[in-house]
Design a protein around this motif. Structure first.
Motif, PDB file in Angstrom:
ATOM      1  N   LEU A 134       0.825  -1.201   0.000  1.00  0.00           N
ATOM      2  CA  LEU A 134       0.000   0.000   0.000  1.00  0.00           C
ATOM      3  C   LEU A 134       0.866   1.261   0.000  1.00  0.00           C
ATOM      4  N   VAL A 135       1.914   1.271   0.814  1.00  0.00           N
ATOM      5  CA  VAL A 135       2.824   2.418   0.832  1.00  0.00           C
ATOM      6  C   VAL A 135       3.465   2.603  -0.543  1.00  0.00           C
ATOM      7  N   GLU A 136       3.888   1.493  -1.148  1.00  0.00           N
ATOM      8  CA  GLU A 136       4.518   1.559  -2.475  1.00  0.00           C
ATOM      9  C   GLU A 136       3.536   2.074  -3.527  1.00  0.00           C
ATOM     10  N   LYS A 137       2.265   1.741  -3.371  1.00  0.00           N
ATOM     11  CA  LYS A 137       1.237   2.179  -4.315  1.00  0.00           C
ATOM     12  C   LYS A 137       1.203   3.697  -4.447  1.00  0.00           C
ATOM     13  N   TYR A 138       1.463   4.404  -3.334  1.00  0.00           N
ATOM     14  CA  TYR A 138       1.399   5.872  -3.344  1.00  0.00           C
ATOM     15  C   TYR A 138       2.762   6.518  -3.594  1.00  0.00           C
ATOM     16  N   SER A 139       3.772   5.737  -3.877  1.00  0.00           N
ATOM     17  CA  SER A 139       5.134   6.268  -3.930  1.00  0.00           C
ATOM     18  C   SER A 139       5.370   7.285  -5.038  1.00  0.00           C
ATOM     19  N   HIS A 140       4.568   7.259  -6.100  1.00  0.00           N
ATOM     20  CA  HIS A 140       4.791   8.175  -7.223  1.00  0.00           C
ATOM     21  C   HIS A 140       3.923   9.420  -7.156  1.00  0.00           C
ATOM     22  N   ASP A 141       2.630   9.255  -6.919  1.00  0.00           N
ATOM     23  CA  ASP A 141       1.709  10.393  -6.975  1.00  0.00           C
ATOM     24  C   ASP A 141       1.713  11.230  -5.694  1.00  0.00           C
ATOM     25  N   CYS A 142       1.618  10.569  -4.550  1.00  0.00           N
ATOM     26  CA  CYS A 142       1.584  11.286  -3.271  1.00  0.00           C
ATOM     27  C   CYS A 142       2.227  10.404  -2.206  1.00  0.00           C
ATOM     28  N   PRO A 143       3.545  10.397  -2.130  1.00  0.00           N
ATOM     29  CA  PRO A 143       4.269   9.483  -1.242  1.00  0.00           C
ATOM     30  C   PRO A 143       3.851   9.624   0.224  1.00  0.00           C
ATOM     31  N   VAL A 144       3.786   8.502   0.895  1.00  0.00           N
ATOM     32  CA  VAL A 144       3.463   8.495   2.330  1.00  0.00           C
ATOM     33  C   VAL A 144       4.664   9.003   3.108  1.00  0.00           C
ATOM     34  N   LYS A 145       4.431  10.003   3.946  1.00  0.00           N
ATOM     35  CA  LYS A 145       5.512  10.598   4.752  1.00  0.00           C
ATOM     36  C   LYS A 145       5.613   9.947   6.127  1.00  0.00           C
ATOM     37  N   CYS A 146       4.457   9.494   6.635  1.00  0.00           N
ATOM     38  CA  CYS A 146       4.419   9.001   8.005  1.00  0.00           C
ATOM     39  C   CYS A 146       3.391   7.882   8.144  1.00  0.00           C
ATOM     40  N   LEU A 147       3.722   6.873   8.932  1.00  0.00           N
ATOM     41  CA  LEU A 147       2.781   5.823   9.292  1.00  0.00           C
ATOM     42  C   LEU A 147       2.451   5.968  10.770  1.00  0.00           C
ATOM     43  N   ILE A 148       1.166   6.225  11.063  1.00  0.00           N
ATOM     44  CA  ILE A 148       0.683   6.237  12.442  1.00  0.00           C
ATOM     45  C   ILE A 148      -0.022   4.904  12.664  1.00  0.00           C
ATOM     46  N   TYR A 149       0.459   4.144  13.608  1.00  0.00           N
ATOM     47  CA  TYR A 149      -0.072   2.799  13.804  1.00  0.00           C
ATOM     48  C   TYR A 149      -0.460   2.574  15.266  1.00  0.00           C
ATOM     49  N   ASP A 150      -1.492   1.774  15.481  1.00  0.00           N
ATOM     50  CA  ASP A 150      -1.891   1.393  16.835  1.00  0.00           C
ATOM     51  C   ASP A 150      -0.719   0.685  17.511  1.00  0.00           C
ATOM     52  N   SER A 151      -0.468   1.012  18.752  1.00  0.00           N
ATOM     53  CA  SER A 151       0.672   0.428  19.472  1.00  0.00           C
ATOM     54  C   SER A 151       0.586  -1.085  19.585  1.00  0.00           C
ATOM     55  N   HIS A 152      -0.623  -1.651  19.411  1.00  0.00           N
ATOM     56  CA  HIS A 152      -0.782  -3.099  19.449  1.00  0.00           C
ATOM     57  C   HIS A 152      -0.366  -3.764  18.130  1.00  0.00           C
ATOM     58  N   ILE A 153       0.136  -2.959  17.190  1.00  0.00           N
ATOM     59  CA  ILE A 153       0.640  -3.502  15.921  1.00  0.00           C
ATOM     60  C   ILE A 153       2.104  -3.095  15.790  1.00  0.00           C
ATOM     61  N   PRO A 154       2.973  -3.547  16.688  1.00  0.00           N
ATOM     62  CA  PRO A 154       4.362  -3.059  16.697  1.00  0.00           C
ATOM     63  C   PRO A 154       5.140  -3.368  15.429  1.00  0.00           C
ATOM     64  N   TRP A 155       4.763  -4.432  14.710  1.00  0.00           N
ATOM     65  CA  TRP A 155       5.487  -4.765  13.476  1.00  0.00           C
ATOM     66  C   TRP A 155       5.334  -3.697  12.399  1.00  0.00           C
ATOM     67  N   ALA A 156       4.313  -2.846  12.548  1.00  0.00           N
ATOM     68  CA  ALA A 156       4.127  -1.775  11.570  1.00  0.00           C
ATOM     69  C   ALA A 156       5.324  -0.824  11.557  1.00  0.00           C
ATOM     70  N   LEU A 157       5.961  -0.652  12.721  1.00  0.00           N
ATOM     71  CA  LEU A 157       7.137   0.213  12.780  1.00  0.00           C
ATOM     72  C   LEU A 157       8.275  -0.367  11.950  1.00  0.00           C
ATOM     73  N   ASP A 158       8.407  -1.683  11.955  1.00  0.00           N
ATOM     74  CA  ASP A 158       9.449  -2.322  11.142  1.00  0.00           C
ATOM     75  C   ASP A 158       9.219  -2.043   9.662  1.00  0.00           C
ATOM     76  N   VAL A 159       7.939  -2.056   9.244  1.00  0.00           N
ATOM     77  CA  VAL A 159       7.606  -1.742   7.850  1.00  0.00           C
ATOM     78  C   VAL A 159       7.982  -0.301   7.533  1.00  0.00           C
ATOM     79  N   ALA A 160       7.628   0.612   8.455  1.00  0.00           N
ATOM     80  CA  ALA A 160       7.934   2.036   8.235  1.00  0.00           C
ATOM     81  C   ALA A 160       9.437   2.266   8.113  1.00  0.00           C
ATOM     82  N   LYS A 161      10.203   1.651   9.008  1.00  0.00           N
ATOM     83  CA  LYS A 161      11.659   1.844   8.983  1.00  0.00           C
ATOM     84  C   LYS A 161      12.271   1.277   7.703  1.00  0.00           C
ATOM     85  N   LYS A 162      11.778   0.127   7.278  1.00  0.00           N
ATOM     86  CA  LYS A 162      12.290  -0.503   6.064  1.00  0.00           C
ATOM     87  C   LYS A 162      12.037   0.359   4.840  1.00  0.00           C
ATOM     88  N   LEU A 163      10.893   1.074   4.850  1.00  0.00           N
ATOM     89  CA  LEU A 163      10.521   1.899   3.701  1.00  0.00           C
ATOM     90  C   LEU A 163      10.995   3.347   3.847  1.00  0.00           C
TER      91      LEU A 163
END
Length: 456
Positions: free
Chosen positions: A97-126
């Protein structure tokens, strides 16, 4: 509402945990970000997107898969299995999903529920900013943090616990997963502790509370982490009224027919009705349901009681018919609209954090009847720290008896202690509004957060 320069080109992706109590505060925070000029996309799960009863206004919904597209976490064998599959499938589909927006309107920040800690790993990788959103109070978060770091052992040996930044707590004031920590509670505890597996690597920690509500613990946490209090995340028209038309959270997983209860409330005098609700998850035993039913009846107050369809069989035989002149039992209703109604004078609550913030923000006194998880800690603060309610006490069997329920209701509605509680809750209502008003502590924290994104 003033918008940060450059905010309109800043795209934020928001990932809530797929449960109503987690989604509501994060969706409302998203609405505030939109009102300040940001582009916000909600990455709900496919199942949630399909079951939404209403659309979240100007927010964009672009779902990801949790691996359970036809039933969500309810069809998983248990929550651990759900979370494992959500991480495996969600990590991949979130990155897509993040990659989908990479050309037209790139995602600058991912705000994620703290109960989904793996989301931070995705954000850091991207290579995007990662902000962890905590839906519970700072007090509860700090208790869980102490357990996660071995600073507080479980099950806790009483009778009291001292934690820096918090008042002296009795063992039963701790979250139930902490003071009991056996059987299924041990599994739940492991799940909530996962919030802290990598949280110190997050760029921001956003918490659904406001500074003056938890002054000491916020100050203590702010010395250690990049924390921003951004609450209460209650729809604007109930607080600062700066977001026209923002009267609800923008999403509901339940079908609501408001006409019957509104008409019923409209016939009642000001502050004459007890509103009773234990949220979307807590289940009362049959004996407790019976005690609660007769406690309400014996209080002789009007009452509006939310009893989920799955719980209706636990009601005493003919209770609804026998109390029809005084009470109304419904399977669901929009809580904010009820709490804001002039007829409601008291809220009997399980003390879930969303319900607690809503009652404080709308100035409704409480009778605290916590059931499990963080509710016991919230109940402690409701009664002893903020002094906006009374606690209905359990007996040796863990049951709140009808006599205590009746006594608490009468005292809050009519007694001298109730008058003091009403004065206190009025004060907290004003402070909640002040926090989100333009220039208030939470509003300023949101502006600082946005400025950090725009300038990054």
């Amino acid at each position: 509402m003033e918008k940060e320069e450059g905010a309109s080109s800043t795209h934020v992706l928001v990932l809530p945990f797929p449960a109503q109590g987690h989604m509501n505060p994060l969706f409302q925070f998203s609405n505030r970000l939109v009102s300040k000029g940001l582009k916000v996309t909600l990455a709900t799960t496919i199942f949630i997107a399909k079951t939404m009863k209403s659309h979240p206004g100007s927010l964009i919904v672009d779902p990801i898969s949790d691996g359970f597209d036809d039933g969500g976490w309810a069809v998983a064998e248990d929550m651990n299995i759900y979370k494992e599959r959500f991480e495996a499938v969600g990590s991949r589909t979130l990155a897509e999903l993040v990659e989908k927006y990479s050309h037209d309107c790139p995602v600058k920040c991912l705000i994620y529920d703290s109960h989904i800690p793996w989301a931070l790993d995705v954000a850091k990788k991207l290579g995007i900013v990662g902000a962890s959103f905590f839906t519970q109070s700072c007090a509860v978060d700090l208790i869980y943090y102490n357990v996660s770091r071995g600073l507080l052992s479980t099950p806790v040996q009483g009778p009291t616990v001292t934690i820096p930044g918090l008042p002296l707590l009795e063992v039963n004031d701790l979250p139930s997963f902490v003071y009991y920590a056996l059987g299924s509670y041990a599994t739940h505890l492991s799940s909530v502790l996962s919030q802290f597996s990598n949280f110190e690597k997050a760029d921001w920690l956003l918490v659904n509370t406001f500074d003056k509500l938890e002054d000491e613990v916020v100050q203590w946490m702010s010395k250690k982490w990049r924390i921003k209090t951004i609450g209460p995340t209650v729809p604007s028209m109930y607080l600062d009224k700066r977001m026209e038309g923002n009267t609800d959270y923008g999403i509901n997983l339940f079908h609501l027919d408001t006409d019957p209860f509104v008409k019923w409330l409209n016939t009642k005098e000001t502050s004459s009705v007890v509103y009773v609700s234990f949220g979307s998850l807590a289940e009362l035993g049959e004996e407790q349901m019976e005690e609660l039913a007769w406690g309400l009846k014996n209080s002789n107050s009007y009452f509006l009681w939310v009893v989920r369809a799955s719980e209706e069989t636990k009601l005493p035989s003919k209770f609804v018919e026998e109390t029809s002149e005084k009470g109304m039992v419904v399977t669901w209703c929009p809580q904010l609209e009820v709490l804001a109604h002039r007829a409601v004078g008291c809220f009997m609550t399980h003390c879930g954090w969303n319900s607690t913030l809503e009652a404080l923000s709308l100035g409704v006194p409480m009778v605290a009847m916590p059931q499990w998880t963080d509710q016991t800690t919230n109940g402690k603060f409701v009664v002893d720290i903020w002094e906006v309610g009374l606690r209905a006490r359990v007996d040796e069997k863990g049951i709140v008896r009808r006599e205590d329920i009746e006594l608490c209701i009468k005292e809050v509605m009519e007694g001298d202690k109730g008058k003091e509680i009403k004065r206190n809750v009025k004060k907290w209502k004003e402070l909640a509004k002040e926090a989100v008003d333009e220039g208030g502590s939470s509003d300023k924290n949101i502006e600082d957060f946005i400025a950090g994104l725009v300038c990054d």
